[in-house]
Design a protein around this motif. Structure first.
Motif, mmCIF file in Angstrom:
data_model
loop_
_atom_site.group_PDB
_atom_site.id
_atom_site.type_symbol
_atom_site.label_atom_id
_atom_site.label_comp_id
_atom_site.label_asym_id
_atom_site.label_seq_id
_atom_site.Cartn_x
_atom_site.Cartn_y
_atom_site.Cartn_z
ATOM 1 N N ASP A 241 24.176 -4.504 0.576
ATOM 2 C CA ASP A 241 25.361 -5.080 1.202
ATOM 3 C C ASP A 241 25.025 -6.053 2.336
ATOM 4 O O ASP A 241 25.626 -6.007 3.407
ATOM 5 N N GLY A 242 24.036 -6.915 2.116
ATOM 6 C CA GLY A 242 23.696 -7.924 3.106
ATOM 7 C C GLY A 242 22.904 -7.436 4.302
ATOM 8 O O GLY A 242 22.736 -8.169 5.277
ATOM 9 N N GLN A 243 22.403 -6.203 4.257
ATOM 10 C CA GLN A 243 21.698 -5.639 5.412
ATOM 11 C C GLN A 243 20.193 -5.925 5.429
ATOM 12 O O GLN A 243 19.529 -5.674 6.436
ATOM 13 N N LEU A 244 19.648 -6.433 4.332
ATOM 14 C CA LEU A 244 18.213 -6.677 4.275
ATOM 15 C C LEU A 244 17.834 -7.926 5.064
ATOM 16 O O LEU A 244 18.519 -8.943 5.005
ATOM 17 N N LYS A 245 16.709 -7.845 5.773
ATOM 18 C CA LYS A 245 16.185 -9.026 6.432
ATOM 19 C C LYS A 245 15.605 -9.971 5.391
ATOM 20 O O LYS A 245 15.288 -9.569 4.273
ATOM 21 N N GLU A 246 15.437 -11.220 5.758
ATOM 22 C CA GLU A 246 14.910 -12.212 4.821
ATOM 23 C C GLU A 246 13.592 -11.775 4.201
ATOM 24 O O GLU A 246 13.384 -11.887 2.994
ATOM 25 N N ASP A 247 12.694 -11.260 5.032
ATOM 26 C CA ASP A 247 11.363 -10.896 4.540
ATOM 27 C C ASP A 247 11.398 -9.750 3.546
ATOM 28 O O ASP A 247 10.426 -9.533 2.814
ATOM 29 N N ALA A 248 12.495 -8.999 3.531
ATOM 30 C CA ALA A 248 12.606 -7.856 2.623
ATOM 31 C C ALA A 248 13.488 -8.158 1.419
ATOM 32 O O ALA A 248 13.782 -7.253 0.640
ATOM 33 N N ASP A 249 13.878 -9.409 1.245
ATOM 34 C CA ASP A 249 14.718 -9.795 0.108
ATOM 35 C C ASP A 249 13.843 -9.887 -1.139
ATOM 36 O O ASP A 249 12.961 -10.744 -1.221
ATOM 37 N N PRO A 250 14.055 -9.035 -2.138
ATOM 38 C CA PRO A 250 13.198 -9.041 -3.332
ATOM 39 C C PRO A 250 13.384 -10.255 -4.227
ATOM 40 O O PRO A 250 12.645 -10.424 -5.195
ATOM 41 N N TYR A 251 14.354 -11.112 -3.912
ATOM 42 C CA TYR A 251 14.587 -12.309 -4.714
ATOM 43 C C TYR A 251 13.945 -13.556 -4.097
ATOM 44 O O TYR A 251 14.152 -14.657 -4.600
ATOM 45 N N ARG A 252 13.178 -13.391 -3.037
ATOM 46 C CA ARG A 252 12.506 -14.519 -2.387
ATOM 47 C C ARG A 252 11.014 -14.497 -2.718
ATOM 48 O O ARG A 252 10.356 -13.471 -2.575
ATOM 49 N N LEU A 253 10.477 -15.638 -3.128
ATOM 50 C CA LEU A 253 9.050 -15.776 -3.379
ATOM 51 C C LEU A 253 8.510 -16.807 -2.388
ATOM 52 O O LEU A 253 8.902 -17.982 -2.417
ATOM 53 N N VAL A 254 7.605 -16.376 -1.524
ATOM 54 C CA VAL A 254 7.034 -17.244 -0.493
ATOM 55 C C VAL A 254 5.699 -17.785 -0.979
ATOM 56 O O VAL A 254 4.821 -17.019 -1.399
ATOM 57 N N LEU A 255 5.549 -19.118 -0.909
ATOM 58 C CA LEU A 255 4.345 -19.781 -1.403
ATOM 59 C C LEU A 255 3.788 -20.728 -0.338
ATOM 60 O O LEU A 255 4.521 -21.168 0.560
ATOM 61 N N ARG B 268 0.121 -5.022 4.768
ATOM 62 C CA ARG B 268 1.027 -5.982 5.375
ATOM 63 C C ARG B 268 2.153 -6.399 4.435
ATOM 64 O O ARG B 268 2.898 -7.314 4.743
ATOM 65 N N LYS B 269 2.279 -5.757 3.309
ATOM 66 C CA LYS B 269 3.354 -6.073 2.374
ATOM 67 C C LYS B 269 4.604 -5.286 2.767
ATOM 68 O O LYS B 269 4.508 -4.159 3.266
ATOM 69 N N PRO B 270 5.792 -5.849 2.572
ATOM 70 C CA PRO B 270 7.028 -5.098 2.845
ATOM 71 C C PRO B 270 7.051 -3.780 2.071
ATOM 72 O O PRO B 270 6.800 -3.753 0.868
ATOM 73 N N LYS B 271 7.362 -2.694 2.756
ATOM 74 C CA LYS B 271 7.323 -1.380 2.120
ATOM 75 C C LYS B 271 8.369 -1.247 1.012
ATOM 76 O O LYS B 271 8.158 -0.507 0.058
ATOM 77 N N LEU B 272 9.472 -1.954 1.144
ATOM 78 C CA LEU B 272 10.482 -1.903 0.090
ATOM 79 C C LEU B 272 9.899 -2.441 -1.202
ATOM 80 O O LEU B 272 10.138 -1.890 -2.279
ATOM 81 N N PHE B 273 9.108 -3.515 -1.114
ATOM 82 C CA PHE B 273 8.519 -4.091 -2.313
ATOM 83 C C PHE B 273 7.573 -3.094 -2.979
ATOM 84 O O PHE B 273 7.514 -2.990 -4.195
ATOM 85 N N GLN B 274 6.829 -2.363 -2.163
ATOM 86 C CA GLN B 274 5.916 -1.367 -2.717
ATOM 87 C C GLN B 274 6.689 -0.268 -3.430
ATOM 88 O O GLN B 274 6.264 0.246 -4.471
ATOM 89 N N ALA B 275 7.845 0.104 -2.877
ATOM 90 C CA ALA B 275 8.664 1.148 -3.496
ATOM 91 C C ALA B 275 9.261 0.659 -4.820
ATOM 92 O O ALA B 275 9.420 1.439 -5.762
ATOM 93 N N LEU B 276 9.575 -0.617 -4.908
ATOM 94 C CA LEU B 276 10.179 -1.160 -6.128
ATOM 95 C C LEU B 276 9.155 -1.321 -7.243
ATOM 96 O O LEU B 276 9.468 -1.134 -8.419
#
Length: 292
Positions: free
Chosen positions: A77-91, A28-36
């Motif tokens: 270029d601003g195309q990422l959805k909020e959930d896929a933003d690597p600069y956001r930490l959800v707590l 359930r983790k964003p796939k972009l995060f797994q790639a990074l």
């Protein structure tokens, strides 16, 4: 700071001059995060730090990068959805006080010129070799050149006729990445001397690979594009703003309406954030509309 803050999808490890973001893996983790995997973000690469209420009993710590500091965010270029933003930490919401403490600590570590764009990348893109499979071919990057190898099951006849392609980094002017959630998904290499015979359609362009929802791992294409862009910038002898602007292909008559709409939306975000004046926004918008 020397502390660790764990969120739902990532762990932030604070150092004296940077924060190491380790992305967790899982279904359930964003796939972009797994790639990074992980990213080290110098504090001098941050423009501001925000803390806000999230969804379903959460709070969000958002470290906003400076303009020009991160090749990944420049390509996105601003195309990422909020959930896929690597600069956001959800707590969890009950950790809001702790999140507020770290937000203040990060703000105190910001560079005095944080509001100004950077003149070079401060965040490092993933190291080559890199590769990913798109719908019509396989893209590979070894640090010196990008190669496209076409798949007979997906490549257009125009790409088959042109044959497999190799592009030296120093022959490129930039990279264009489009998310299929915003426009027709593709990764296009912008050449300094593009042949006039090539069209603007990505599925017909030998300098592009296409992908979309349901085919082609979009999450792998963005880190790939960021690495290529970083290499292109490093290869430039005079990396001023004019030379960094992507070149348009000879024979191109204008932008697609959907692309124009996307650019105007992005300008609206900059205007809303106070980075463009009313006059600047109106002028840029008029320039884009004139390209239709």
């Amino acid at each position: 700071m020397g502390d660790v803050l764990a969120g739902f999808h990532a762990v932030w490890e604070f150092d004296s001059d940077s924060v190491l973001i380790r992305f967790e893996r899982g279904i359930r983790k964003p796939k972009l995060f797994q790639a990074l995997g992980e990213r080290r973000i110098p504090y001098e690469a941050l423009r501001t730090v925000e803390l806000s209420a999230g969804r379903r009993g959460t709070v969000v710590l958002h470290a906003v990068p400076r303009w020009g500091a991160d090749p990944l965010m420049e390509v996105a270029d601003g195309q990422l959805k909020e959930d896929a933003d690597p600069y956001r930490l959800v707590l969890p919401a009950e950790r809001e006080l702790l999140a507020s403490y770290y937000a203040d600590a990060l703000r105190s570590a910001l560079d005095p010129g944080a509001e100004e764009p950077t003149d070079r990348f401060l965040v490092t893109a993933p190291d080559p070799p890199l590769h990913f499979k798109a719908y019509d071919g396989k893209a590979s990057f070894d640090g010196r050149a990008v190669a496209f190898r076409w798949f007979w099951t997906g490549a257009s006849s125009a790409k088959w006729k042109s044959g497999d392609q190799t592009f030296a980094v120093d022959a490129l002017a930039g990279v264009e990445w489009r998310s299929p959630e915003v426009l027709n998904g593709h990764l296009r290499l912008l050449e300094r001397d593009a042949p006039e015979t090539r069209t603007g359609e990505a599925d017909q362009d030998p300098a592009a690979v296409v992908f979309g929802l349901g085919y082609g791992p979009v999450h792998e294409s963005l880190p790939f594009a960021a690495a290529v862009l970083q290499a292109v910038r490093s290869a430039e002898r005079a990396p001023d703003a004019a030379e960094r602007a992507p070149v348009r292909r000879p024979g191109s008559t204008g932008r697609a309406p959907a692309d124009i709409a996307d650019r105007i939306r992005h300008l609206g975000e900059l205007h809303g954030a106070g980075l463009l004046t009313d006059d600047e926004f109106s002028t840029k918008k008029a320039e884009l509309l004139a390209e239709l």
